[in-house]
Scaffold this motif. Structure first.
Motif, PDB file in Angstrom:
ATOM      1  N   ARG A  22       0.845  -1.187   0.000  1.00 22.60           N
ATOM      2  CA  ARG A  22       0.000   0.000   0.000  1.00 22.60           C
ATOM      3  C   ARG A  22       0.882   1.239   0.000  1.00 22.60           C
ATOM      4  O   ARG A  22       1.836   1.340   0.772  1.00 22.60           O
ATOM      5  N   LEU A  23       0.552   2.197  -0.850  1.00 22.56           N
ATOM      6  CA  LEU A  23       1.307   3.446  -0.913  1.00 22.56           C
ATOM      7  C   LEU A  23       1.083   4.312   0.319  1.00 22.56           C
ATOM      8  O   LEU A  23       1.747   5.329   0.484  1.00 22.56           O
ATOM      9  N   THR A  24       0.160   3.928   1.174  1.00 27.24           N
ATOM     10  CA  THR A  24      -0.044   4.642   2.435  1.00 27.24           C
ATOM     11  C   THR A  24       0.984   4.222   3.481  1.00 27.24           C
ATOM     12  O   THR A  24       1.120   4.882   4.500  1.00 27.24           O
ATOM     13  N   ARG A  29       6.845   3.727   0.906  1.00 32.57           N
ATOM     14  CA  ARG A  29       7.112   4.980   0.184  1.00 32.57           C
ATOM     15  C   ARG A  29       8.600   5.347   0.282  1.00 32.57           C
ATOM     16  O   ARG A  29       9.206   5.769  -0.704  1.00 32.57           O
ATOM     17  N   SER A  44      -1.851  13.808  -4.739  1.00 29.52           N
ATOM     18  CA  SER A  44      -2.722  12.837  -4.085  1.00 29.52           C
ATOM     19  C   SER A  44      -3.876  12.399  -4.977  1.00 29.52           C
ATOM     20  O   SER A  44      -4.408  11.324  -4.821  1.00 29.52           O
ATOM     21  N   ASP A  48      -4.798   8.355  -5.990  1.00 28.54           N
ATOM     22  CA  ASP A  48      -5.608   8.297  -4.781  1.00 28.54           C
ATOM     23  C   ASP A  48      -6.479   7.051  -4.693  1.00 28.54           C
ATOM     24  O   ASP A  48      -6.182   6.142  -3.944  1.00 28.54           O
ATOM     25  N   LYS A  49      -7.567   6.982  -5.433  1.00 25.64           N
ATOM     26  CA  LYS A  49      -8.529   5.900  -5.247  1.00 25.64           C
ATOM     27  C   LYS A  49      -8.216   4.643  -6.065  1.00 25.64           C
ATOM     28  O   LYS A  49      -8.205   3.548  -5.536  1.00 25.64           O
ATOM     29  N   TYR A  52      -2.300   3.059  -9.294  1.00 31.25           N
ATOM     30  CA  TYR A  52      -1.347   2.053  -8.829  1.00 31.25           C
ATOM     31  C   TYR A  52       0.023   2.323  -9.410  1.00 31.25           C
ATOM     32  O   TYR A  52       0.187   3.115 -10.339  1.00 31.25           O
ATOM     33  N   ARG A  66      -2.765   2.951  -3.262  1.00 31.61           N
ATOM     34  CA  ARG A  66      -3.214   3.537  -1.990  1.00 31.61           C
ATOM     35  C   ARG A  66      -4.411   2.805  -1.422  1.00 31.61           C
ATOM     36  O   ARG A  66      -4.626   2.774  -0.229  1.00 31.61           O
ATOM     37  N   THR A  67      -5.249   2.215  -2.297  1.00 35.20           N
ATOM     38  CA  THR A  67      -6.448   1.509  -1.861  1.00 35.20           C
ATOM     39  C   THR A  67      -6.424   0.083  -2.394  1.00 35.20           C
ATOM     40  O   THR A  67      -5.627  -0.256  -3.272  1.00 35.20           O
ATOM     41  N   TRP A 102      -3.440   5.620 -13.493  1.00 35.45           N
ATOM     42  CA  TRP A 102      -4.710   5.889 -12.824  1.00 35.45           C
ATOM     43  C   TRP A 102      -5.727   6.176 -13.906  1.00 35.45           C
ATOM     44  O   TRP A 102      -5.381   6.622 -14.998  1.00 35.45           O
TER      45      TRP A 102
END
Length: 158
Positions: A22-24, A29, A44, A48-49, A52, A66-67, A102
């Motif tokens: 996960r990029l979170t 990172r 972001s 974001d959603k 990838y 991120r998700t 994305w």
């Protein structure tokens, strides 16, 4: 790069692995930044959603989003890049690359009129949805005119 498929859930530590992350995750990172992959400068909104990142080197493959949705789409792109190689096609090859992707549209859909022609089975509909998901289609609508009998529920109301 040639590799055997083995899923791991951390940044690549040994060769020949596919790592999902996960990029979170701050550690992931930092790892990507240390490898020259700029994650922070993308903004972001881009990743974001559903966005990838895929990074393929001679040491392994990293797919991150991120998700869960972004990670799923990254894995689908990786699946499209894999090619059988070697005796009996038991090894898979993928070119060295970095992909940051994305969608330009949040909703990508298909409408299917299942009331014309043979009525599909539930197993066929599930297979159709799985196949569409592999191509990053995230909305399916069915037209079911006169396909399923509906009891007259208004008869009991006055």
């Amino acid at each position: 790069m040639k590799l055997s498929i083995e899923a791991v859930t951390a940044a690549p530590k040994t060769t020949g692995h596919i790592s999902l992350g996960r990029l979170t995750d701050r550690g992931l990172r930092s790892y990507l930044e240390s490898q020259g992959v700029k994650v922070g400068e993308l903004g972001s909104r881009d990743l974001d959603k559903q966005g990838y990142l895929i990074r393929v080197t001679d040491t392994g493959v990293l797919v991150a989003g991120r998700t869960a949705q972004g990670l799923f789409y990254g894995v689908q792109t990786l699946r499209q890049l894999l090619r059988p190689e070697g005796p009996g096609g038991k090894l898979l090859a993928v070119p060295a690359l970095v992909i940051r992707d994305w969608p330009s549209m949040e909703w990508r859909g298909v409408s299917d009129d299942i009331s014309r022609g043979p009525i599909p089975t539930l197993d066929y509909l599930k297979m159709q949805i799985r196949t569409l998901a592999e191509y990053k289609i995230n909305l399916v609508g069915f037209n079911m005119e006169h396909v399923f009998p509906v009891p007259d529920t208004a008869a009991g109301f006055t």
